[in-house]
Write an enzyme that holds these catalytic residues in place. Structure first.
Site: not given
Ligand code: MN
Length: 492
Positions: A79-80
């Site tokens: 996600e990051d």
């Protein structure tokens, strides 16, 4: 909240409950995540890696399966960061990467207001139905975020805490994951209801002091009696009610003196037969309160909870609740649907079991979750308190609080609902809109000549199933009338 430990602490912790755990995988996952998140900071100013590490520690403190702890270390990587799921799969295998994928799909909160709320619920239901382990990580992730709320602006803090109390905790409850539910609620409480929290805390701490002393004495006397009767005690200790659930009970009872289970004495014995024998011995020692003996072994709660409860008068004039259960029941009560991925204090795990309602949730959300009115109904159906209703044959059906005979009838069968004409509850005729009470025995009277449900029923039914069937019936009727009109018009 204690500061999270290091990766070495984590490895030691996991080894303590699972000596066969692949600890070098833990180290590898940490190094991998640490590299991936390098340079990123949390809102609190800490390096980002603190968050996945703390999430993994929360799970290890709860003695959760090492594979899930590894996935927790990696949970925010796709996600990051620029690292893809494929790379996680290459390094850690498909099982770990599937869990990380599930978490990534749940994603960050992207929507505002009602849409975000629905979107969150929808995603969570899907994730849950696919893999309960994803929810285990998600709960730990949320628990850590709740402990670091101070770094966020106040409206955001409130929103996250409210969401935790209103969505996450009820889901954990339905899954029987009491440990997660309790932590989510207690951490959110002060942010959502600050005044109530302060007031409750004051009463709670004051009451606790008094009751702990009484409980200690009662425990010692009881323990001696059980031992001399030859019952093997695996564990026996006092357990405080959690503060948020104490607050909920205060709201219901309105009086702290009417709450008898702030401190409960929990005794764990090897078998079900030992449970009943223990109950008998306790009643021989102390006089039980009327109506407070609950046999959740013979009749478990809908989320699977099993235990014997009894509340007794003590020789010092106090009142104490006992909870009697086996180690299996203890593990089930704390971890429910997650019990299979949890090592209990005595080193064992439970067999994996199918949870039907998760599947039901997934199916329902697929059909109708895009409408707000329906969402409200689902919340009522699945997340509210449930009552137990009995058929004349003794089968138990669980329904949401406030459910009526019509809800019950539709729960049995669509035809029973459609042809439902009356109800006998505890041998008395009652009207179809009467809310049912926990423990009611109900018999539905059907009339095979009845044409179908009444539109008025929509005003009082509580379950989604009943509403859906009634609406479908009415829609079909309208369809037939419209079709008939066109036929008649054409003939003219
Ligand atoms: Mn996270």
């Amino acid at each position: 909240m204690a500061t999270a430990g290091t990766i070495q602490d984590l490895i030691e912790k996991v080894k303590a409950y699972d000596p066969k755990a692949e600890t070098d995988m833990l180290q590898l996952a940490y190094d991998f995540a640490n590299n991936a998140h390098a340079g990123q900071l949390r809102k609190s100013g800490e390096p980002y890696i603190f968050h996945p590490l703390a999430t993994a520690h929360i799970l290890a403190d709860m003695r959760i399966d090492p594979a899930i702890v590894i996935a927790a270390l990696l949970h925010d990587v796709p996600e990051d960061t620029d690292i893809s799921l494929d790379e996680i799969k290459k390094n850690f295998g498909s099982e770990i990467s599937l869990m990380v994928k599930g978490i990534t799909k749940l994603g960050k909160l992207k929507y505002r207001g009602v849409e975000r709320y629905i979107e969150n619920l929808r995603k969570m239901f899907v994730a849950m139905a696919e893999d309960i382990r994803v929810m285990i990580i998600k709960f730990a992730d949320r628990i850590h975020n709740l402990t670091t709320l101070e770094a966020l602006p106040s409206p955001k803090r409130y929103r996250i805490a409210l969401e935790s109390i209103e969505i996450y905790a009820p889901i954990a409850n339905r899954l029987g994951m009491d440990e997660f539910k309790g932590k989510l609620e207690d951490l959110s409480f002060q942010h959502v209801y600050p005044k109530e929290y302060q007031k409750t805390k004051q009463i709670y701490e004051e009451k606790l002091r008094g009751e702990l002393n009484v409980a200690k004495h009662i425990l010692e006397v009881t323990e001696k009696e059980l031992k001399s009767s030859g019952i093997h005690i695996i564990d026996f200790r006092g357990r405080n009610k959690r503060i948020y659930s104490y607050y909920q009970k205060l709201l219901r009872k309105g009086d702290p003196d009417k709450i008898y289970d702030l401190v409960a004495l929990r005794v764990i014995v090897p078998t079900i037969a030992d449970c009943y024998a223990t109950l008998g011995l306790i009643h021989k020692l102390w006089k039980p309160l009327k109506g407070r003996i609950k046999d959740f072994i013979a009749q478990p709660k809908p989320n699977g909870y099993q235990s014997l409860h009894t509340t007794v008068f003590t020789d010092t004039g106090g009142i104490v609740e006992f909870q009697i259960r086996t180690p299996e029941m203890q593990q089930e009560s704390e971890f429910g649907a997650a019990a299979h991925w949890h090592y209990d204090e005595w080193g064992s795990r439970r067999p994996n079991k199918e949870i039907k309602w998760v599947q039901e949730l997934a199916e329902i959300q697929r059909d109708i979750l895009n409408k707000l009115s329906d969402l409200e109904e689902i919340k009522v159906d699945f997340l509210q308190n449930r009552i137990f209703i009995f058929t004349p044959k003794g089968d138990v059906i669980d329904l949401p609080e406030g459910a009526t005979p019509v809800d019950f009838a539709y729960h049995i069968h669509t035809d029973v609902g459609d042809k439902c004409n009356g109800a006998i509850v505890n041998e008395q005729m009652i009207s179809l809109d009467t809310p049912l009470k926990n423990g009611d025995v109900i018999e539905i009277i059907t009339d095979k000549n009845r044409k179908g449900p009444s539109r008025d029923w929509l005003k009082f039914v509580k379950t989604h199933t009943a509403k859906m069937h009634i609406r479908n019936y009415l829609k079909d009727q309208k369809g037939i009338t419209d079709w008939f009109k066109t036929v008649v018009t054409r003939k003219k």
